[in-house]
Write an enzyme that holds these catalytic residues in place. Structure first.
Site, PDB file in Angstrom:
ATOM      1  N   LYS A 272      -8.104  13.901   4.533  1.00 30.03           N
ATOM      2  CA  LYS A 272      -7.227  12.715   4.529  1.00 30.03           C
ATOM      3  C   LYS A 272      -6.169  12.927   5.601  1.00 30.03           C
ATOM      4  O   LYS A 272      -6.044  14.012   6.141  1.00 30.03           O
ATOM      5  CB  LYS A 272      -6.548  12.537   3.146  1.00 30.03           C
ATOM      6  CG  LYS A 272      -5.828  13.792   2.667  1.00 30.03           C
ATOM      7  CD  LYS A 272      -5.320  13.664   1.231  1.00 30.03           C
ATOM      8  CE  LYS A 272      -6.415  13.656   0.209  1.00 30.03           C
ATOM      9  NZ  LYS A 272      -6.068  12.767  -0.931  1.00 30.03           N
ATOM     10  N   ARG A 273      -5.384  11.907   5.910  1.00 31.30           N
ATOM     11  CA  ARG A 273      -4.319  12.081   6.902  1.00 31.30           C
ATOM     12  C   ARG A 273      -3.417  13.201   6.433  1.00 31.30           C
ATOM     13  O   ARG A 273      -3.233  13.426   5.228  1.00 31.30           O
ATOM     14  CB  ARG A 273      -3.545  10.772   7.069  1.00 31.30           C
ATOM     15  CG  ARG A 273      -4.276   9.689   7.826  1.00 31.30           C
ATOM     16  CD  ARG A 273      -4.481  10.033   9.275  1.00 31.30           C
ATOM     17  NE  ARG A 273      -3.238  10.130  10.021  1.00 31.30           N
ATOM     18  CZ  ARG A 273      -2.860   9.266  10.979  1.00 31.30           C
ATOM     19  NH1 ARG A 273      -3.615   8.222  11.262  1.00 31.30           N
ATOM     20  NH2 ARG A 273      -1.724   9.422  11.639  1.00 31.30           N
TER      21      ARG A 273
ATOM     22  N   LYS B  95       0.966  14.437   0.669  1.00 33.40           N
ATOM     23  CA  LYS B  95      -0.425  14.713   0.281  1.00 33.40           C
ATOM     24  C   LYS B  95      -0.624  16.212   0.028  1.00 33.40           C
ATOM     25  O   LYS B  95      -1.613  16.642  -0.539  1.00 33.40           O
ATOM     26  CB  LYS B  95      -1.363  14.173   1.353  1.00 33.40           C
ATOM     27  CG  LYS B  95      -1.325  12.648   1.506  1.00 33.40           C
ATOM     28  CD  LYS B  95      -2.146  12.180   2.693  1.00 33.40           C
ATOM     29  CE  LYS B  95      -1.990  10.688   2.957  1.00 33.40           C
ATOM     30  NZ  LYS B  95      -2.787   9.826   2.075  1.00 33.40           N
TER      31      LYS B  95
ATOM     32  N   HIS C 246       0.813  -1.222   0.000  1.00 35.62           N
ATOM     33  CA  HIS C 246       0.000   0.000   0.000  1.00 35.62           C
ATOM     34  C   HIS C 246       0.845   1.269   0.000  1.00 35.62           C
ATOM     35  O   HIS C 246       0.300   2.379   0.132  1.00 35.62           O
ATOM     36  CB  HIS C 246      -0.903   0.032   1.230  1.00 35.62           C
ATOM     37  CG  HIS C 246      -1.926  -1.049   1.298  1.00 35.62           C
ATOM     38  ND1 HIS C 246      -3.209  -0.898   0.827  1.00 35.62           N
ATOM     39  CD2 HIS C 246      -1.841  -2.312   1.773  1.00 35.62           C
ATOM     40  CE1 HIS C 246      -3.878  -2.023   1.032  1.00 35.62           C
ATOM     41  NE2 HIS C 246      -3.078  -2.887   1.602  1.00 35.62           N
TER      42      HIS C 246
ATOM     43  N   THR D 299      -8.442   6.509  -1.742  1.00 33.05           N
ATOM     44  CA  THR D 299      -9.813   5.988  -1.827  1.00 33.05           C
ATOM     45  C   THR D 299     -10.809   7.110  -1.547  1.00 33.05           C
ATOM     46  O   THR D 299     -11.938   7.089  -2.031  1.00 33.05           O
ATOM     47  CB  THR D 299     -10.005   4.834  -0.813  1.00 33.05           C
ATOM     48  OG1 THR D 299      -9.444   5.227   0.443  1.00 33.05           O
ATOM     49  CG2 THR D 299      -9.346   3.559  -1.297  1.00 33.05           C
TER      50      THR D 299
ATOM     51  N   LYS E 282     -14.569   8.267  -3.226  1.00 30.30           N
ATOM     52  CA  LYS E 282     -15.780   8.564  -2.456  1.00 30.30           C
ATOM     53  C   LYS E 282     -16.309   9.961  -2.787  1.00 30.30           C
ATOM     54  O   LYS E 282     -17.517  10.162  -2.925  1.00 30.30           O
ATOM     55  CB  LYS E 282     -15.486   8.407  -0.958  1.00 30.30           C
ATOM     56  CG  LYS E 282     -15.105   6.991  -0.555  1.00 30.30           C
ATOM     57  CD  LYS E 282     -14.361   6.925   0.771  1.00 30.30           C
ATOM     58  CE  LYS E 282     -13.791   5.542   1.010  1.00 30.30           C
ATOM     59  NZ  LYS E 282     -12.836   5.486   2.173  1.00 30.30           N
TER      60      LYS E 282
HETATM   61  C1  LIG Z   1       4.463   0.919   9.761  1.00 33.77           C
HETATM   62  C2  LIG Z   1       3.556   2.089   9.841  1.00 33.77           C
HETATM   63  C3  LIG Z   1       2.565   2.104   8.716  1.00 33.77           C
HETATM   64  C4  LIG Z   1       1.209   2.091   9.006  1.00 33.77           C
HETATM   65  C5  LIG Z   1       0.298   2.113   7.960  1.00 33.77           C
HETATM   66  C6  LIG Z   1       0.746   2.124   6.669  1.00 33.77           C
HETATM   67  C7  LIG Z   1      -0.281   2.084   5.570  1.00 33.77           C
HETATM   68  C8  LIG Z   1       0.170   1.262   4.434  1.00 33.77           C
HETATM   69  C9  LIG Z   1      -0.543   3.440   5.123  1.00 33.77           C
HETATM   70  C10 LIG Z   1      -1.797   3.514   4.285  1.00 33.77           C
HETATM   71  O1  LIG Z   1      -2.869   3.560   4.803  1.00 33.77           O
HETATM   72  N1  LIG Z   1      -1.594   3.572   2.966  1.00 33.77           N
HETATM   73  C11 LIG Z   1      -2.703   3.931   2.113  1.00 33.77           C
HETATM   74  O2  LIG Z   1      -3.392   2.762   1.714  1.00 33.77           O
HETATM   75  C12 LIG Z   1      -4.547   3.065   0.947  1.00 33.77           C
HETATM   76  C13 LIG Z   1      -5.301   1.769   0.685  1.00 33.77           C
HETATM   77  O3  LIG Z   1      -4.646   1.008  -0.263  1.00 33.77           O
HETATM   78  C14 LIG Z   1      -4.178   3.806  -0.336  1.00 33.77           C
HETATM   79  O4  LIG Z   1      -5.347   4.152  -1.022  1.00 33.77           O
HETATM   80  C15 LIG Z   1      -3.357   5.044  -0.018  1.00 33.77           C
HETATM   81  O5  LIG Z   1      -2.890   5.636  -1.213  1.00 33.77           O
HETATM   82  C16 LIG Z   1      -2.177   4.685   0.876  1.00 33.77           C
HETATM   83  O6  LIG Z   1      -1.484   5.843   1.298  1.00 33.77           O
HETATM   84  C17 LIG Z   1       2.093   2.134   6.361  1.00 33.77           C
HETATM   85  C18 LIG Z   1       3.019   2.117   7.417  1.00 33.77           C
END
Ligand SMILES: CCc1ccc([C@H](C)CC(=O)N[C@@H]2O[C@H](CO)[C@@H](O)[C@H](O)[C@H]2O)cc1
Length: 820
Positions: free
Chosen positions: A554-555, A560, A363, A662, A666
């Site tokens: 979004k975060r 971003k 992701h 995503t 939406k």
């Molecule tokens: C290790 C800490 C950590 C925690 C969460 C994450 C996630 C992968 C971050 C995340 O939410 N990524 C998002 O995933 C979405 C679902 O696929 C995508 O639509 C977003 O572009 C992506 O930033 C990475 C690293």
């Protein structure tokens, strides 16, 4: 005529009313006159839960009889959102319930508003897991979602003096009517210690793990109802508990605290969600959390498999397990340990079963988000798993050396072990070697995955890579969030679109229909007014629903580029300051999103948003033509009131950095037009809706790479563009900080120095694009046409389509119908 309805299953308003009153009395011990908001919420939730349980039990019975191939989704995060409304929708009793309560003088929306959502995730990844669970059930796919039941989810965000302040998320304070504790479904999880290699009576090498610590995982089950079907699947979340709650011997020795210490220490494992989004904390507790839920989940899958009576070597024929990013990747080593050490399979058999069971979804491309565990920590927590990882790696590299006899650099790059001191276990490599498929979450992202972070794996296994562009559930994010628009769609198209989103294409013929356009604008205005009222009531903002609602939610993260959006706002502000009579359409710029508590620059961006809002919103020269609002505590519930109210959706990340997005889907599904870069799924949204119906700007991913490679000098752009310079100078000079020129210095210095996310490179194109937005907004017929065409062409971005592709290309699983 059918007999009288049973009060625990009947779906009529009368029966629902009676059931509600019964539960208010028998569960809450209350009658209407003295009931609290929570009493009413609990009573209604149990009323709805009763009706779900029948479907849940029938589903379990059907699966028991038919022993179907089952998808197991392993995710450290889930953001399901509030349950009550969604379950009313799945049961088709929203109107009946509203009427049942109206009969008691109660308002359904007020009760719905009381629910605290399970914030068991950070953002995109966690919400995607929830959308996928909704689609798996709606498509009648046998599935179990495995995760962690954090006692404290993502923090609550308060804004004090413009700054984010985190407070703990007490979502369980009132209890959770949607979960069922399963004390009988619990597993021991061992940690630490050392291994002993012995030869058993048959001369076979056996490995004993002499663990140092032991925890227990107890299952908490939440029903996941499909829409318009009988299927109710399972979300099984694990809570960590002490193997022994209270140590009497220690107590008798007078060490009262010691007596409960083990309990306290055990429960810390599932105590709190790590609030980091895209940055690896590398903390020991994080690794414990990951191993804990993975071990409980795999032990649970083995228990279920044992009921089939089939040989363990066929484990992968029963289960398709998806690794939601690298967070559950220790599962590869844990399944090998369970099959070899606990169940006596030989290595090769176990390895075949393991790699045919798992598949991995990536992701993110951000280097800081790719998990790699320092070897000393890994060895200390999981000594046996390290041995297994070494063996997996030894066999893998032996194969690679055969293929690349004289390319040691490539071998080192492929290795699961990063030899850089103190050495690391690269979890993305373990997932790539230990699974049969690797997918990205949008076409561009999957391409970049194969040419950057996982290039070496793509070189050796191109067929393992596939794309699965994300999707979102139209149930929560259209039917629930925007019932007015949903009714308009059903009136125009029938209700088939709710389970087959491609049917929205039928709207194309209505794009220029004046009457339909009026209804369309009316539906949007109602949602904008509702959001305006919510913000007025919540924090006293006065915003005009007739203005252009320009939203970025979004975060908060530099890639971003919320601060690029702010540069445009300050540019508009400067323009109005210098030309107060300029004819610009009134615009309300809304921001929403949490920053990871340890991410200083993201928190400074939140402060800047609120600082700019404070000045712009009280500046008389603006004459209400520009308003800026920060919506606090952005979560799934808040998002459901934000997406339907947007006219413009900001998807402005640096090209090549947003894996998919995503929220973009939406917003567009709710009739917002998108201003965005060619990044993530924006590329595919623009292809789908048509370039004329998408406001594109900026460098694409390859241009961004070239710009950096060519020695990018942001300062030169600052010098060359007067509007840019004026905007940056206003921020730098303290105009938005009561004259304090130091406050935003770090942000300005970064922009004029490194500008890693190429804001200044995209500034001019972005501002010019925003002018095109303003022009289009001046022509309601044209804007509404574009909005209708956007919705008409968003069918492919349903999570039903995404899940159907996973089922076909990765999981090889078929629906198992559950009869009513
Ligand atoms: C290790 C800490 C950590 C925690 C969460 C994450 C996630 C992968 C971050 C995340 O939410 N990524 C998002 O995933 C979405 C679902 O696929 C995508 O639509 C977003 O572009 C992506 O930033 C990475 C690293």
């Amino acid at each position: 005529p059918p007999g009288p309805e049973h009060t625990r299953t009947g779906l009529s308003a009368e029966t629902l009313r009676q059931a509600f009153l019964d539960n208010l009395f028998y569960i809450q011990g209350r009658f209407p006159e003295i009931a609290t908001d929570d009493d009413r919420y609990q009573a209604l939730s149990y009323t709805v839960r009763d009706r779900l349980l029948h479907r849940w039990v029938r589903t379990i019975q059907a699966y028991k009889e038919r022993d179907p191939r089952t998808v197991c989704y392993l995710s450290a995060e889930y953001l399901p959102g509030p349950h009550l409304a969604n379950n009313l929708l799945s049961l088709g009793i929203v109107d009946a319930t509203r009427e049942a309560l109206r009969g008691l003088g109660l308002d359904l929306d007020a009760i719905l508003d009381h629910e605290e959502e399970p914030g068991l995730g950070n953002g995109g990844l966690g919400r995607l897991a929830a959308c996928f669970m909704d689609s798996l059930a709606t498509l009648e796919i046998p599935a179990i979602g495995y995760g962690i039941r954090y006692e404290y989810g993502i923090f609550d965000q308060k804004i004090q003096d413009g700054w984010q302040v985190e407070t703990s998320d007490t979502w369980l304070h009132y209890g959770n009517p949607w979960e069922v504790r399963r004390p009988g479904i619990c597993y021991d999880v061992r940690i630490g210690g050392r291994t002993e290699h012995v030869t058993d009576e048959h001369g076979r090498l056996r490995v004993h793990w002499r663990h140092a610590d032991l925890f227990r995982g107890v299952a908490y089950d939440t029903p996941v109802a499909g829409y318009g079907v009988e299927t109710v699947n399972l979300l099984r979340l694990w809570r960590a508990e002490a193997a022994e709650d209270f140590d009497f011997t220690v107590f008798n020795q007078g060490d009262y605290v010691g007596a409960v210490m083990r309990k306290v220490r055990s429960e810390t494992i599932s105590k709190v969600l790590y609030p980091n989004d895209e940055a690896d904390s590398g903390k020991r507790l994080r690794l414990l959390q990951q191993y804990f839920f993975v071990s409980c989940s795999l032990q649970d899958m083995l228990r279920i498999f044992a009921t089939t009576g089939r040989p363990l070597a066929e484990f992968h024929a029963k289960f398709a397990a998806q690794l939601n990013d690298t967070h559950p990747t220790i599962a590869v080593a844990e399944l090998m340990r369970l099959l070899v050490d606990e169940h006596g399979l030989d290595w090769d058999e176990a390895w075949q079963a393991t790699r045919h069971t798992f598949a991995y979804t990536n992701h993110t491309l951000l280097p800081e988000a790719l998990e790699k565990w320092p070897l000393p920590l890994f060895a200390d927590v999981l000594p046996r798993h390290l041995e297994i990882v070494y063996e997996i790696n030894r066999r893998f590299l032996d194969d690679m050396r055969l293929r690349y006899p004289d390319d040691p650099a490539r071998i080192a790059r492929l290795s699961i072990i990063d030899e850089t001191p103190p050495k690391y276990v690269r979890m993305a490599h373990l997932a790539s070697v230990g699974g049969h498929a690797i997918n990205g979450v949008a076409a561009l992202h999957t391409r970049l995955l194969g040419t950057t972070v996982l290039k070496d794996f793509h070189d050796i296994w191109p067929d393992k890579f596939q794309n699965k562009t994300n999707g979102v559930t139209p149930r929560r994010f259209l039917m629930l969030a925007n019932p007015g628009l949903a009714d308009l769609l059903t009136e125009a198209l029938g209700d088939g679109w709710t389970r087959d989103l491609e049917r929205l294409r039928g709207l194309e013929g209505l794009a220029d229909d004046p009457a339909f356009q009026d209804r369309w604008r009316q539906a949007k205005l109602i949602r904008k007014a509702a959001l305006a009222e919510r913000l007025r009531a919540g924090q006293g903002n006065a915003i005009d629903p007739a203005s252009l609602f320009d939203i970025q939610a979004k975060r908060i993260h530099e890639y971003k580029r919320q601060h690029l959006n702010l540069l445009h706002v300050v540019t508009l502000y400067n323009r109005l300051k210098h030309a107060p009579d300029a004819d610009v359409p009134a615009r309300t710029v809304l921001f929403g999103g949490k920053a990871a508590p340890g991410y200083a620059m993201a928190k400074l961006i939140i402060k800047l948003i609120n600082a700019v809002a404070e000045v712009v919103n009280r500046d008389p020269d603006m004459r209400d033509r520009l308003k800026v609002v920060f919506v606090p505590d952005y979560n799934v519930k808040v998002a459901q009131s934000v997406y339907p109210a947007a006219d413009l959706s900001e998807q402005i990340s640096t090209a090549g950095m947003e894996a998919s997005g995503t929220g973009n889907m939406k917003f567009s599904l709710n009739g917002a037009l998108t201003i965005g870069t060619l990044d993530g799924a924006n590329v595919e949204i623009r292809e789908a809706v048509g370039p004329d119906n998408f406001f594109l700007f900026g460098l694409d991913a390859d241009e961004a790479v070239r710009t950096r490679a060519a020695g990018y000098r942001p300062y030169a752009l600052y010098e060359r563009d007067p509007e840019l310079r004026a905007a940056v100078d206003l921020i730098a000079g303290g105009h938005f900080a009561h004259g304090d020129a130091g406050l935003f210095r770090p942000l300005v210095d970064h922009l004029l120095g490194r500008d890693d996310y190429l804001l200044l490179a995209d500034y001019r194109a972005y501002v010019d694009c925003q002018d095109r937005v303003a022009d289009a907004w001046r022509d309601p017929a044209r804007w509404t046409r574009m909005a209708i065409l956007n919705v008409a062409r968003m069918g492919r971005f349903s999570s039903d389509r995404a899940i159907a592709e996973y089922c076909r290309d990765i999981w090889n699983v078929a629906p198992a119908r559950v009869d009513g």
